[in-house]
Design a protein around this motif. Sequence first.
Motif, mmCIF file in Angstrom:
data_model
loop_
_atom_site.group_PDB
_atom_site.id
_atom_site.type_symbol
_atom_site.label_atom_id
_atom_site.label_comp_id
_atom_site.label_asym_id
_atom_site.label_seq_id
_atom_site.Cartn_x
_atom_site.Cartn_y
_atom_site.Cartn_z
ATOM 1 N N ALA A 168 1.026 -1.070 0.167
ATOM 2 C CA ALA A 168 -0.613 0.150 0.154
ATOM 3 C C ALA A 168 0.777 1.730 0.274
ATOM 4 O O ALA A 168 0.200 1.994 -0.297
ATOM 5 N N SER A 169 1.995 1.417 0.342
ATOM 6 C CA SER A 169 3.055 2.300 0.402
ATOM 7 C C SER A 169 4.468 1.647 1.280
ATOM 8 O O SER A 169 4.561 0.817 2.266
ATOM 9 N N VAL A 170 5.326 2.340 0.764
ATOM 10 C CA VAL A 170 6.841 1.882 0.618
ATOM 11 C C VAL A 170 6.844 2.630 2.527
ATOM 12 O O VAL A 170 7.822 1.828 3.453
ATOM 13 N N GLN A 171 6.158 3.350 3.033
ATOM 14 C CA GLN A 171 7.213 4.173 4.129
ATOM 15 C C GLN A 171 6.360 2.396 5.795
ATOM 16 O O GLN A 171 7.063 2.453 6.568
ATOM 17 N N PHE A 172 5.884 1.835 5.026
ATOM 18 C CA PHE A 172 5.022 0.479 6.307
ATOM 19 C C PHE A 172 6.437 -1.147 5.949
ATOM 20 O O PHE A 172 5.587 -1.995 4.831
ATOM 21 N N VAL A 173 6.979 -0.923 6.165
ATOM 22 C CA VAL A 173 8.042 -1.727 5.712
ATOM 23 C C VAL A 173 8.099 -3.081 6.996
ATOM 24 O O VAL A 173 7.709 -3.537 6.237
ATOM 25 N N ARG A 174 6.645 -2.465 7.901
ATOM 26 C CA ARG A 174 6.490 -3.747 8.664
ATOM 27 C C ARG A 174 4.832 -3.496 9.068
ATOM 28 O O ARG A 174 4.375 -2.373 8.689
ATOM 29 N N ALA A 191 -6.477 -0.053 20.055
ATOM 30 C CA ALA A 191 -5.448 0.828 19.541
ATOM 31 C C ALA A 191 -4.850 1.371 19.910
ATOM 32 O O ALA A 191 -5.045 1.204 21.647
ATOM 33 N N VAL A 192 -3.286 1.603 19.386
ATOM 34 C CA VAL A 192 -2.217 2.303 20.346
ATOM 35 C C VAL A 192 -1.752 3.359 19.644
ATOM 36 O O VAL A 192 -0.714 4.180 20.589
ATOM 37 N N ALA A 193 -1.837 3.760 18.557
ATOM 38 C CA ALA A 193 -2.423 5.255 18.016
ATOM 39 C C ALA A 193 -3.566 5.657 17.129
ATOM 40 O O ALA A 193 -3.411 4.553 16.206
ATOM 41 N N ARG A 194 -3.647 7.101 16.956
ATOM 42 C CA ARG A 194 -4.281 7.239 15.909
ATOM 43 C C ARG A 194 -3.700 7.969 14.999
ATOM 44 O O ARG A 194 -2.625 8.546 15.585
ATOM 45 N N ARG A 195 -4.043 7.585 13.724
ATOM 46 C CA ARG A 195 -2.962 8.361 12.244
ATOM 47 C C ARG A 195 -3.971 8.556 11.198
ATOM 48 O O ARG A 195 -5.319 8.088 11.189
ATOM 49 N N THR A 196 -2.771 9.448 10.351
ATOM 50 C CA THR A 196 -3.275 9.428 9.388
ATOM 51 C C THR A 196 -2.469 8.808 8.257
ATOM 52 O O THR A 196 -1.255 9.312 8.519
ATOM 53 N N VAL A 197 -2.813 8.062 7.695
ATOM 54 C CA VAL A 197 -1.505 7.218 7.114
ATOM 55 C C VAL A 197 -2.214 8.001 5.509
ATOM 56 O O VAL A 197 -3.532 8.164 4.697
#
Length: 87
Positions: free
Chosen positions: A15-21, A53-59
């Motif tokens: 979905a996006s290269v930023q999500f290695v994990r 939930a551990v973090a609210r995020r905008t991706v």
Amino acid sequence: MTPRAGELLEISRAASVQFVRPIMFRVIRTLDWTTYDGWAWLEGYELDAAGDAVARRTVFVQPAGLRRLSPAHPPAHPPTRRRTGTA
């Protein structure tokens, strides 16, 4: 695939290269922000292995690379099983 509020997604490198994990993500909403064709901004919560939930995020992701882990709105009532035969 346009993610809907309530859906549980796996967001990975597809979905996006930023999500290695890969992460589990519960969608709050898809933001109506101007972006590149084939990309979307999602707002939601990153979840841990227990589903908390551990973090609210905008991706910023490519929806075509998302993996749906659950439907946005499961059935209101689970199917009932009827007894067959006599007692």
